[in-house]
Design a protein around this motif. Structure first.
Motif, mmCIF file in Angstrom:
data_model
loop_
_atom_site.group_PDB
_atom_site.id
_atom_site.type_symbol
_atom_site.label_atom_id
_atom_site.label_comp_id
_atom_site.label_asym_id
_atom_site.label_seq_id
_atom_site.Cartn_x
_atom_site.Cartn_y
_atom_site.Cartn_z
ATOM 1 N N VAL A 133 0.824 -1.217 0.000
ATOM 2 C CA VAL A 133 0.000 0.000 0.000
ATOM 3 C C VAL A 133 0.857 1.266 0.000
ATOM 4 N N ALA A 134 2.130 1.147 -0.300
ATOM 5 C CA ALA A 134 3.020 2.303 -0.252
ATOM 6 C C ALA A 134 2.725 3.302 -1.368
ATOM 7 N N ARG A 135 2.282 2.852 -2.520
ATOM 8 C CA ARG A 135 2.087 3.760 -3.653
ATOM 9 C C ARG A 135 0.995 4.786 -3.388
ATOM 10 N N ASN A 136 0.098 4.503 -2.458
ATOM 11 C CA ASN A 136 -0.981 5.430 -2.139
ATOM 12 C C ASN A 136 -0.608 6.410 -1.025
ATOM 13 N N CYS A 137 0.594 6.271 -0.486
ATOM 14 C CA CYS A 137 1.018 7.116 0.635
ATOM 15 C C CYS A 137 1.644 8.404 0.108
ATOM 16 N N ALA A 138 1.026 9.528 0.442
ATOM 17 C CA ALA A 138 1.521 10.823 -0.026
ATOM 18 C C ALA A 138 2.711 11.303 0.788
ATOM 19 N N ALA A 139 2.710 11.011 2.090
ATOM 20 C CA ALA A 139 3.791 11.489 2.950
ATOM 21 C C ALA A 139 3.744 10.774 4.293
ATOM 22 N N ILE A 140 4.926 10.649 4.895
ATOM 23 C CA ILE A 140 5.041 10.192 6.278
ATOM 24 C C ILE A 140 5.772 11.302 7.022
#
Length: 240
Positions: A133-140
């Motif tokens: 699900v990393a591709r949907n992560c905009a920022a951490i």
């Protein structure tokens, strides 16, 4: 139904807070048991803590002698160990990191994670990548707070809101609480931010309940096959 929730550190007060959040999310027929490792870091912040925590959680579940349970929720955001636990136990295992991210993906195109220290970002990135699900992560984004600082509600809320602005500026449409110690914060900040905020503990509990209700367990074909039979020494050889 009984769900065991494993804290990733040895701080009992944090286990109790996590269990309160888990019980608030659980259905009326679900009992929640919290487990605190007997050894390991008091808070998990960095690679060393994370790997030590993983071994401690595995050992805690290996030696568990309480009532039978139907699922495990791993309450360590971005911490290691989930794959090992899936080999170890015969019930569904839900990690709060991937649970929160999966639910966030149902609520918006891109999500952001607000966590504690910036040093945790790399581990969370790797965990989300492994979960797919990393591709949907905009920022951490880190708040700059240590895990043990989260007991200060006012300071935590202020730091979270500031970090949330950065995540939203990067394109996040949904936010995820990036630490089990933040459980309950979504009720305070969700309305102020005007967007969904997902608590990983609550998300993991509801997904665990669903898997149990559907009669689904971890596949034993391939990656999570039962561990090979062999001699394993846990801890020092002169200890039981």
């Amino acid at each position: 139904m009984r769900i065991v929730v494993t804290n990733c550190n040895t701080t009992q007060e944090m286990t109790e807070e996590i269990v309160r959040g888990a019980r608030a999310a659980a259905g009326p027929g679900t009992a929640v048991t919290g487990l605190t490792p007997a050894w390991g870091p008091e808070s998990a912040e960095g690679w060393l803590d994370s790997y030590l925590s993983a071994a401690a959680v595995l050992d805690t579940l290996r030696t568990y002698d309480g009532p039978p349970y139907d699922a495990v929720v791993m309450a360590g955001f971005g911490e290691h160990g989930r794959e090992g636990v899936r080999e170890l136990v015969d019930v569904p295992v839900v990690d709060i990191t991937e649970a929160a991210a999966h639910l966030a993906c149902l609520l918006g195109r891109r999500y952001g994670v607000v966590t504690t220290l910036e040093r945790s970002v790399g581990q969370i990135e790797d965990s989300l990548e492994t979960a797919g699900v990393a591709r949907n992560c905009a920022a951490i984004v880190g708040t700059g707070l240590n895990v043990l600082d989260l007991g200060d509600d006012e300071r935590t809320e202020t730091a979270f809101l500031a970090a949330a602005e950065r995540a939203c500026a990067a394109g996040a449409e949904v936010l995820v609480l990036g630490c089990a110690g933040m459980t309950g914060l979504q009720r305070l900040v969700g309305e102020k931010l005007g967007l969904p905020v997902v608590d990983g503990v609550a998300a993991a509990v509801k997904l665990a309940e669903s898997l149990v209700a559907l009669g689904l367990r971890t596949s034993r074909v391939g990656s999570y096959a039962e561990p090979l039979a062999k001699r394993r020494v846990w801890g020092r050889p002169d200890r039981p």
